[in-house]
Design a protein around this motif. Sequence first.
Motif, mmCIF file in Angstrom:
data_model
loop_
_atom_site.group_PDB
_atom_site.id
_atom_site.type_symbol
_atom_site.label_atom_id
_atom_site.label_comp_id
_atom_site.label_asym_id
_atom_site.label_seq_id
_atom_site.Cartn_x
_atom_site.Cartn_y
_atom_site.Cartn_z
ATOM 1 N N LYS A 55 0.824 -1.207 0.000
ATOM 2 C CA LYS A 55 0.000 0.000 0.000
ATOM 3 C C LYS A 55 0.863 1.264 0.000
ATOM 4 O O LYS A 55 0.344 2.360 0.231
ATOM 5 C CB LYS A 55 -0.908 -0.008 1.233
ATOM 6 N N LEU A 91 2.689 2.511 2.180
ATOM 7 C CA LEU A 91 2.472 3.287 3.401
ATOM 8 C C LEU A 91 3.780 3.915 3.869
ATOM 9 O O LEU A 91 4.852 3.352 3.679
ATOM 10 C CB LEU A 91 1.910 2.383 4.503
ATOM 11 N N LEU A 92 3.648 5.087 4.481
ATOM 12 C CA LEU A 92 4.850 5.793 4.914
ATOM 13 C C LEU A 92 5.009 5.836 6.421
ATOM 14 O O LEU A 92 6.029 6.290 6.931
ATOM 15 C CB LEU A 92 4.824 7.224 4.361
ATOM 16 N N ASN A 93 3.986 5.376 7.152
ATOM 17 C CA ASN A 93 4.055 5.522 8.602
ATOM 18 C C ASN A 93 3.930 4.210 9.356
ATOM 19 O O ASN A 93 3.262 4.138 10.383
ATOM 20 C CB ASN A 93 2.984 6.507 9.064
ATOM 21 N N GLU A 105 -0.273 -8.848 4.208
ATOM 22 C CA GLU A 105 -1.613 -9.431 4.126
ATOM 23 C C GLU A 105 -1.972 -9.831 2.700
ATOM 24 O O GLU A 105 -2.818 -10.696 2.484
ATOM 25 C CB GLU A 105 -2.658 -8.453 4.664
ATOM 26 N N VAL A 106 -1.316 -9.206 1.738
ATOM 27 C CA VAL A 106 -1.660 -9.484 0.344
ATOM 28 C C VAL A 106 -1.159 -10.857 -0.099
ATOM 29 O O VAL A 106 -1.789 -11.531 -0.897
ATOM 30 C CB VAL A 106 -1.066 -8.374 -0.565
ATOM 31 N N ILE A 164 2.589 13.940 4.467
ATOM 32 C CA ILE A 164 1.952 13.577 3.208
ATOM 33 C C ILE A 164 2.948 13.804 2.068
ATOM 34 O O ILE A 164 3.624 14.831 2.010
ATOM 35 C CB ILE A 164 0.664 14.419 3.021
ATOM 36 N N TRP A 224 3.809 13.559 -4.626
ATOM 37 C CA TRP A 224 3.950 12.553 -5.679
ATOM 38 C C TRP A 224 4.229 13.171 -7.048
ATOM 39 O O TRP A 224 4.277 12.469 -8.047
ATOM 40 C CB TRP A 224 2.676 11.695 -5.797
ATOM 41 N N THR A 264 -6.617 2.859 6.450
ATOM 42 C CA THR A 264 -5.779 2.650 5.263
ATOM 43 C C THR A 264 -6.603 1.944 4.187
ATOM 44 O O THR A 264 -6.601 2.329 3.026
ATOM 45 C CB THR A 264 -4.553 1.773 5.617
ATOM 46 N N GLY A 265 -7.304 0.898 4.591
ATOM 47 C CA GLY A 265 -8.134 0.148 3.636
ATOM 48 C C GLY A 265 -7.508 -1.178 3.260
ATOM 49 O O GLY A 265 -6.290 -1.286 3.134
ATOM 50 N N ASP A 266 -8.360 -2.186 3.091
ATOM 51 C CA ASP A 266 -7.874 -3.492 2.649
ATOM 52 C C ASP A 266 -7.325 -3.377 1.234
ATOM 53 O O ASP A 266 -7.813 -2.577 0.435
ATOM 54 C CB ASP A 266 -9.031 -4.520 2.618
ATOM 55 N N HIS A 267 -6.354 -4.180 0.932
ATOM 56 C CA HIS A 267 -5.782 -4.148 -0.417
ATOM 57 C C HIS A 267 -6.813 -4.624 -1.439
ATOM 58 O O HIS A 267 -7.605 -5.523 -1.160
ATOM 59 C CB HIS A 267 -4.545 -5.054 -0.461
ATOM 60 N N THR A 325 -6.681 -6.472 -3.856
ATOM 61 C CA THR A 325 -6.632 -7.868 -4.315
ATOM 62 C C THR A 325 -7.561 -8.776 -3.514
ATOM 63 O O THR A 325 -7.837 -9.892 -3.925
ATOM 64 C CB THR A 325 -5.200 -8.429 -4.238
ATOM 65 N N PHE A 326 -8.038 -8.301 -2.343
ATOM 66 C CA PHE A 326 -8.959 -9.123 -1.553
ATOM 67 C C PHE A 326 -10.386 -9.084 -2.094
ATOM 68 O O PHE A 326 -11.209 -9.916 -1.757
ATOM 69 C CB PHE A 326 -9.005 -8.638 -0.097
ATOM 70 N N PHE A 346 -3.851 5.067 -2.427
ATOM 71 C CA PHE A 346 -2.929 5.231 -1.306
ATOM 72 C C PHE A 346 -2.065 6.489 -1.460
ATOM 73 O O PHE A 346 -0.854 6.453 -1.288
ATOM 74 C CB PHE A 346 -2.058 3.982 -1.111
ATOM 75 N N LEU A 360 -2.481 8.901 0.494
ATOM 76 C CA LEU A 360 -2.173 9.118 1.907
ATOM 77 C C LEU A 360 -2.212 7.769 2.602
ATOM 78 O O LEU A 360 -2.790 6.824 2.090
ATOM 79 C CB LEU A 360 -3.248 9.990 2.574
ATOM 80 N N ASP A 361 -1.622 7.701 3.789
ATOM 81 C CA ASP A 361 -1.886 6.545 4.631
ATOM 82 C C ASP A 361 -2.811 7.007 5.761
ATOM 83 O O ASP A 361 -3.140 8.190 5.864
ATOM 84 C CB ASP A 361 -0.594 5.890 5.130
#
Lengths: 389, 228, 306
Positions: B154, B156-158, B170-171, B201, B204, C108-111, C113-114, C124, C126-127
């Motif tokens: 994802k 994620l940065l944090n 999880e993926v 933030i 990008w 954040t939200g589930d990926h 692919t699920f 994404f 933002l997180d």
Amino acid sequence: MDFPIDIHADDCGECRICPAACPYEAIEIDTERNVAVLDQEKCMICGICAPACPIDAIDTYYYDPNALKGYLESKMTDGADTLVIYCRGSAPSDEELVEMVGVEEFIPMAIPCIGRMPLDTYMDAVNMGIERIFVIACEENFCRFTEGAETNTTKMLTAQMMLEDIGYPEDTVTLLRNTLVAEVDRDACIGCGNCFALCPFDAVTMESPGISNIDPEKCRGCGICVPYCTGMAIELKKSEYEPLSKKVEAEVERTEPKLVVFGCQWSEFRLLDNIYEEHLPEDIGFIELPCSGRIDPLHVLEAFKNGAEGVLIVACPEDLCRLEEGSKHAHRRAESLKALLEEAGIDPERLQLTEATPRIIGSFANALEHFKQNMKELGTAKKVEEGTG
Amino acid sequence: MIVTEEKPLEEIMSFLSGHKKILIAGCDGCDQPPRGLREAKSLALLIEMASKLKGEEVETTYTTVIKQCDDKIAHSTLSPVMEGVDAVVSLSCGIGVQVLSDVLEDAPVFPGQNTMFMGSEEREMGTVSERCAACGNCILDQTAGICPIARCSKSLLNGPCGGSQDGKCEVDKELDCAWQLIHDRLKALGRLDQMDEIMPINDWSTSTHGGTRRTPKEMMFMDRPRRD
Amino acid sequence: MKAESNLEKLLEKGEFVVTGECGPPQSADPEVIRKKIDLLKGSVDAANITDNQTAIARLCSMAAGVIMLGEGLEPIMQMTCRDRNRLAIQSDILGAASLGIKNLLCLTGDHQTFGNHPGSKNVFDLDSIQLIQLVKVMRDEKKFQCGDDMDVEPRIFIGAAANPFGDPFEFRVARLAKKIAAGVDFIQTQGVYDIERFEKWMDGVCERGLDKKVHILGGVIPFKSLGAAKYIKFRVPGMSVPDEIIERMKKASDAKKEGVQIAIETVEALKEMKGVHGVHIMAIEWEEKVPEIAEGAGLLPRPGVA
């Protein structure tokens, strides 16, 4: 005979020479019975033990002295009086051979390990009228049978001394050395690092700006790196791409039905195998490889492109690979080649890989029979050469 | 290096339908797995075989380019072998295909490969995996040399999301959680407090989201106008 | 008061709050939502509305939230970072606030692919921590993320999730601290089955005094069957279900009843825990059990807000 090497317990005289001669510690003395016992798991069928035995209590399926003598007799009818005995693993090319021995006409005898040759064979040859014997052995540290080349060196010195003692010229027996290793064409190397990563012997280093360097002292000549070389920059002496490519073309052209076998030289001892001649008739094209790891996808594709109906790769069982990982790579490559052939419209069953080993008498001949049978069942292939029109 | 995978032969054959003389161009640049002379020759053989089996007469030639992404090198290598060629298959990444399209005016250039990502080779594992997303704004100084943008599913940065378990993402249970790796590395370096800082933030605009990216070509290290 | 939502008021009063959860349908039918609201009303103080939960496209959480408001139940609108960039996120927040939504759960939200569109592109931009920060800046500084000013700010009570069962465990308290530093007001945790591990996490939270800075609501998910329990134990990432719980579900003659009983016991354990200010009952597609759990745990009737 179940196993190609057999120690006759009844004859064994507990001299303890053969355990010392065996490079693989496969022979032990059974102290209770006072006889030498062979551990078949450890035995590598080098056969060095047989001529070491002073009372001929060890039988080998391969290297039958009478058969070797018979071979010599049949060849001497042509009038040749020079014998060249060489280790298959280090055999120079035909041109190099002529250059090394200095004569055009000679009797070639390629065997799996020089160290195995009984001293008697040299004596017999001289008695039979052979004027000169050249023995081409691997460098001692290069022997795939560990101590074959070293054993040979000792034997050569003995033969030379004995022959000189009874009045033969000192150059009757000459020892030469040849070693087949991989070499890099530095101009063609693109530095992909495949050889560096795949060499089972850590023979490769990478030099800036990304050029491969193969250490001839470490290279064992398996050729695993060759078919992975993207720049086609690595050549293995005597198994270079071009000559093999021409041979593939010639063998496809020559044979009918068009079947080509790529065989690892360690998976069979066919020239020493009595059943070979019955079972490998002329109708199969044969290309000997230094190791099944050298199998080149390009050669297989070329065979099919030239009209081959079937291709067989003969590899040693993986745990018996004499060059560490060659057989493993051959398996992997056969799998990916099958997928490619299928994509191109060729039945992947027309490419087969089989394992054979001299440990099992007749396994190579059986593999060939099986392959021929399989190809017969598949029927005539849609020929690439002709297309479907 | 740029990681690519070959397209199925059937797809390549579909591009080539009707073409009579095909040039296969390998690339000795940074393709991984390498796609040089050998691969070009292999594909040429396969195309010829597949065409013949379909009853089509096709001629192939093959060569390789030191790096297809350099227009001058690509042009000087390929233009001398273009005689009669009516289709080119590039075994480079998507960059090579486009450069060849620019410099070879007379024949269409088709991709022989799919371009996947920029990654590293893990020879022992037998894998190549993504390492850099080319975001144009490197933060590896704050993440223990492990990129969460390329390696966290994802970006994620944090820190890890709630789906990180036993060090895996999880993926995909086979996939390492990038933030677990960062955590472990920072801990080993005694810099775990770095994880407490909130990374702001992200901008990008230096990534693909700022339009086609371009930068002056430098001939010498650091010899270029600095970006603002 | 930051947003003056029921949830905020009750928490500020020191009440032990109960929140529920309501998943919008994969259709445009508002009746499905109304039915669920009807089941929850009276047993919870507010209810979450999921945002394309498990990455499956559904009726949007803002619209469902407005329907919920109309039915007289307070919504907690969930918002993930998976499907929107910062422009869409800010515009949705302004829109939601303008329609009367006062609680927002930043996820954040589930990926993708699920879910049922595994080939989609994720955002994404933002997180979840940056999302919290963004909402707080909008609310408290009346500024957009870019720094531009706005006239009327969205009055939002900011929530976030916490998963004490994810790895690395030692970072889990630190991650909560980051969310607090970013400006979160309340936390709903992942479903608790492993009380021991949850307590260990709460100890870490209280040790750093974080329980004073944020309201923590413990998550409770009742099991409908042994199969569901096993699925959550083995298939859902970031969940910890002790073997004893699975054993209880296996031995039970009435699995549904046992599932509800375990949930009631969990609520009771959470009520006693220092720093826990409420429970979040996620009875997904089983909303009718929420009153039973709330009743069983002695949480009814719900207090009103003066």
